[in-house]
Design a protein around this motif. Structure first.
Motif, PDB file in Angstrom:
ATOM      1  N   TRP A   1       0.764  -1.240   0.000  1.00  0.00           N
ATOM      2  CA  TRP A   1       0.000   0.000   0.000  1.00  0.00           C
ATOM      3  C   TRP A   1       0.794   1.289   0.000  1.00  0.00           C
ATOM      4  O   TRP A   1       0.357   2.239  -0.618  1.00  0.00           O
ATOM      5  N   PRO A   2       1.930   1.456   0.622  1.00  0.00           N
ATOM      6  CA  PRO A   2       2.550   2.786   0.525  1.00  0.00           C
ATOM      7  C   PRO A   2       3.070   3.079  -0.878  1.00  0.00           C
ATOM      8  O   PRO A   2       2.962   4.193  -1.356  1.00  0.00           O
ATOM      9  N   ILE A   3       3.588   2.065  -1.547  1.00  0.00           N
ATOM     10  CA  ILE A   3       4.181   2.293  -2.861  1.00  0.00           C
ATOM     11  C   ILE A   3       3.103   2.531  -3.911  1.00  0.00           C
ATOM     12  O   ILE A   3       3.226   3.424  -4.755  1.00  0.00           O
ATOM     13  N   ASN A   4       1.993   1.780  -3.847  1.00  0.00           N
ATOM     14  CA  ASN A   4       0.985   1.947  -4.887  1.00  0.00           C
ATOM     15  C   ASN A   4       0.221   3.255  -4.754  1.00  0.00           C
ATOM     16  O   ASN A   4      -0.220   3.815  -5.748  1.00  0.00           O
ATOM     17  N   ILE A   5       0.083   3.772  -3.560  1.00  0.00           N
ATOM     18  CA  ILE A   5      -0.571   5.072  -3.401  1.00  0.00           C
ATOM     19  C   ILE A   5       0.311   6.174  -3.977  1.00  0.00           C
ATOM     20  O   ILE A   5      -0.176   7.072  -4.674  1.00  0.00           O
TER      21      ILE A   5
ATOM     22  N   LEU B   1       7.418   3.210 -13.038  1.00  0.00           N
ATOM     23  CA  LEU B   1       8.376   2.463 -12.221  1.00  0.00           C
ATOM     24  C   LEU B   1       7.761   2.076 -10.878  1.00  0.00           C
ATOM     25  O   LEU B   1       7.845   0.919 -10.463  1.00  0.00           O
ATOM     26  N   LEU B   2       7.121   3.016 -10.199  1.00  0.00           N
ATOM     27  CA  LEU B   2       6.526   2.720  -8.901  1.00  0.00           C
ATOM     28  C   LEU B   2       5.380   1.718  -9.016  1.00  0.00           C
ATOM     29  O   LEU B   2       5.231   0.840  -8.164  1.00  0.00           O
ATOM     30  N   ALA B   3       4.569   1.832 -10.055  1.00  0.00           N
ATOM     31  CA  ALA B   3       3.476   0.879 -10.251  1.00  0.00           C
ATOM     32  C   ALA B   3       4.027  -0.509 -10.535  1.00  0.00           C
ATOM     33  O   ALA B   3       3.492  -1.513 -10.041  1.00  0.00           O
ATOM     34  N   GLY B   4       5.099  -0.592 -11.311  1.00  0.00           N
ATOM     35  CA  GLY B   4       5.726  -1.890 -11.571  1.00  0.00           C
ATOM     36  C   GLY B   4       6.295  -2.516 -10.311  1.00  0.00           C
ATOM     37  O   GLY B   4       6.144  -3.719 -10.071  1.00  0.00           O
ATOM     38  N   VAL B   5       6.924  -1.691  -9.473  1.00  0.00           N
ATOM     39  CA  VAL B   5       7.458  -2.194  -8.206  1.00  0.00           C
ATOM     40  C   VAL B   5       6.318  -2.674  -7.306  1.00  0.00           C
ATOM     41  O   VAL B   5       6.416  -3.719  -6.652  1.00  0.00           O
TER      42      VAL B   5
ATOM     43  N   LEU C   1       3.327  -3.770  -8.274  1.00  0.00           N
ATOM     44  CA  LEU C   1       2.769  -5.010  -8.830  1.00  0.00           C
ATOM     45  C   LEU C   1       3.680  -6.205  -8.556  1.00  0.00           C
ATOM     46  O   LEU C   1       3.212  -7.272  -8.157  1.00  0.00           O
ATOM     47  N   LEU C   2       4.973  -6.023  -8.749  1.00  0.00           N
ATOM     48  CA  LEU C   2       5.914  -7.111  -8.505  1.00  0.00           C
ATOM     49  C   LEU C   2       5.963  -7.457  -7.017  1.00  0.00           C
ATOM     50  O   LEU C   2       5.926  -8.634  -6.646  1.00  0.00           O
ATOM     51  N   GLY C   3       6.034  -6.452  -6.160  1.00  0.00           N
ATOM     52  CA  GLY C   3       6.050  -6.706  -4.718  1.00  0.00           C
ATOM     53  C   GLY C   3       4.771  -7.361  -4.243  1.00  0.00           C
ATOM     54  O   GLY C   3       4.799  -8.262  -3.391  1.00  0.00           O
ATOM     55  N   GLY C   4       3.633  -6.940  -4.777  1.00  0.00           N
ATOM     56  CA  GLY C   4       2.358  -7.554  -4.418  1.00  0.00           C
ATOM     57  C   GLY C   4       2.288  -9.003  -4.848  1.00  0.00           C
ATOM     58  O   GLY C   4       1.801  -9.863  -4.103  1.00  0.00           O
ATOM     59  N   ALA C   5       2.789  -9.296  -6.053  1.00  0.00           N
ATOM     60  CA  ALA C   5       2.791 -10.683  -6.524  1.00  0.00           C
ATOM     61  C   ALA C   5       3.695 -11.551  -5.657  1.00  0.00           C
ATOM     62  O   ALA C   5       3.336 -12.691  -5.318  1.00  0.00           O
ATOM     63  N   LEU C   6       4.842 -11.020  -5.272  1.00  0.00           N
ATOM     64  CA  LEU C   6       5.748 -11.781  -4.406  1.00  0.00           C
ATOM     65  C   LEU C   6       5.151 -12.015  -3.021  1.00  0.00           C
ATOM     66  O   LEU C   6       5.258 -13.111  -2.461  1.00  0.00           O
ATOM     67  N   LEU C   7       4.499 -10.996  -2.464  1.00  0.00           N
ATOM     68  CA  LEU C   7       3.860 -11.162  -1.157  1.00  0.00           C
ATOM     69  C   LEU C   7       2.724 -12.175  -1.207  1.00  0.00           C
ATOM     70  O   LEU C   7       2.565 -12.990  -0.292  1.00  0.00           O
ATOM     71  N   LEU C   8       1.931 -12.131  -2.261  1.00  0.00           N
ATOM     72  CA  LEU C   8       0.838 -13.089  -2.387  1.00  0.00           C
ATOM     73  C   LEU C   8       1.367 -14.510  -2.576  1.00  0.00           C
ATOM     74  O   LEU C   8       0.819 -15.463  -2.001  1.00  0.00           O
ATOM     75  N   ALA C   9       2.417 -14.663  -3.364  1.00  0.00           N
ATOM     76  CA  ALA C   9       2.999 -15.991  -3.568  1.00  0.00           C
ATOM     77  C   ALA C   9       3.578 -16.537  -2.266  1.00  0.00           C
ATOM     78  O   ALA C   9       3.384 -17.710  -1.928  1.00  0.00           O
ATOM     79  N   ALA C  10       4.279 -15.692  -1.507  1.00  0.00           N
ATOM     80  CA  ALA C  10       4.844 -16.129  -0.231  1.00  0.00           C
ATOM     81  C   ALA C  10       3.747 -16.470   0.767  1.00  0.00           C
ATOM     82  O   ALA C  10       3.835 -17.463   1.497  1.00  0.00           O
ATOM     83  N   SER C  11       2.686 -15.687   0.783  1.00  0.00           N
ATOM     84  CA  SER C  11       1.568 -15.950   1.693  1.00  0.00           C
ATOM     85  C   SER C  11       0.893 -17.278   1.361  1.00  0.00           C
ATOM     86  O   SER C  11       0.581 -18.070   2.257  1.00  0.00           O
ATOM     87  N   CYS C  12       0.676 -17.530   0.075  1.00  0.00           N
ATOM     88  CA  CYS C  12       0.063 -18.802  -0.322  1.00  0.00           C
ATOM     89  C   CYS C  12       0.981 -19.975  -0.007  1.00  0.00           C
ATOM     90  O   CYS C  12       0.516 -21.027   0.448  1.00  0.00           O
ATOM     91  N   ALA C  13       2.273 -19.804  -0.217  1.00  0.00           N
ATOM     92  CA  ALA C  13       3.216 -20.892   0.062  1.00  0.00           C
ATOM     93  C   ALA C  13       3.249 -21.214   1.549  1.00  0.00           C
ATOM     94  O   ALA C  13       3.290 -22.384   1.942  1.00  0.00           O
ATOM     95  N   ILE C  14       3.188 -20.212   2.392  1.00  0.00           N
ATOM     96  CA  ILE C  14       3.215 -20.445   3.836  1.00  0.00           C
ATOM     97  C   ILE C  14       1.901 -21.044   4.325  1.00  0.00           C
ATOM     98  O   ILE C  14       1.881 -21.996   5.096  1.00  0.00           O
ATOM     99  N   ASN C  15       0.782 -20.503   3.845  1.00  0.00           N
ATOM    100  CA  ASN C  15      -0.521 -20.964   4.320  1.00  0.00           C
ATOM    101  C   ASN C  15      -0.899 -22.364   3.824  1.00  0.00           C
ATOM    102  O   ASN C  15      -1.615 -23.072   4.494  1.00  0.00           O
ATOM    103  N   PHE C  16      -0.425 -22.750   2.662  1.00  0.00           N
ATOM    104  CA  PHE C  16      -0.785 -24.047   2.116  1.00  0.00           C
ATOM    105  C   PHE C  16       0.254 -25.123   2.416  1.00  0.00           C
ATOM    106  O   PHE C  16       0.225 -26.197   1.828  1.00  0.00           O
TER     107      PHE C  16
END
Length: 101
Positions: free
Chosen positions: A42-46, A76-80, A82-97
């Motif tokens: 959220w801080p970067i995408n805002i 650049l900020l939107a790309g960062v 999106l990439l950071g969000g995808a990494l966080l979601l992937a890590a969250s799914c890997a930990i939870n599953f």
């Protein structure tokens, strides 16, 4: 008769002073920044969304190069975000599953 050079007074209404090469306005990447707002970084995408809105004002003031620079920062900020969000979601799914047990 000799042709007079174009000045700010003779340019068509609505065009920025000095014009932009090719007549195309610089992109602002508002849609990309709005898409990045759905990512959990959220801080970067805002900040990316705010930077995506700023080129319009710069273009209206006649600063085409400044509008291009602000658009690149927003991309650049939107790309960062999106990439950071995808990494966080992937890590969250890997930990939870149970991938990391």
């Amino acid at each position: 008769m000799a042709e007079t050079p174009r000045t700010a007074e003779t340019e068509p209404p609505g065009s920025p002073p000095g014009g932009s090469p090719g007549g195309a306005k610089p992109p602002s990447y508002v849609l990309l920044a709005a898409l990045a707002c759905f990512c959990p970084v959220w801080p970067i995408n805002i900040v990316a969304f705010v930077y995506a809105l700023m080129p319009r004002h710069s273009r209206q003031q006649g600063d085409v190069e400044g509008a291009r620079r602000l658009g690149r920062v927003a991309k650049l900020l939107a790309g960062v975000a999106l990439l950071g969000g995808a990494l966080l979601l992937a890590a969250s799914c890997a930990i939870n599953f149970g991938v990391f047990q």
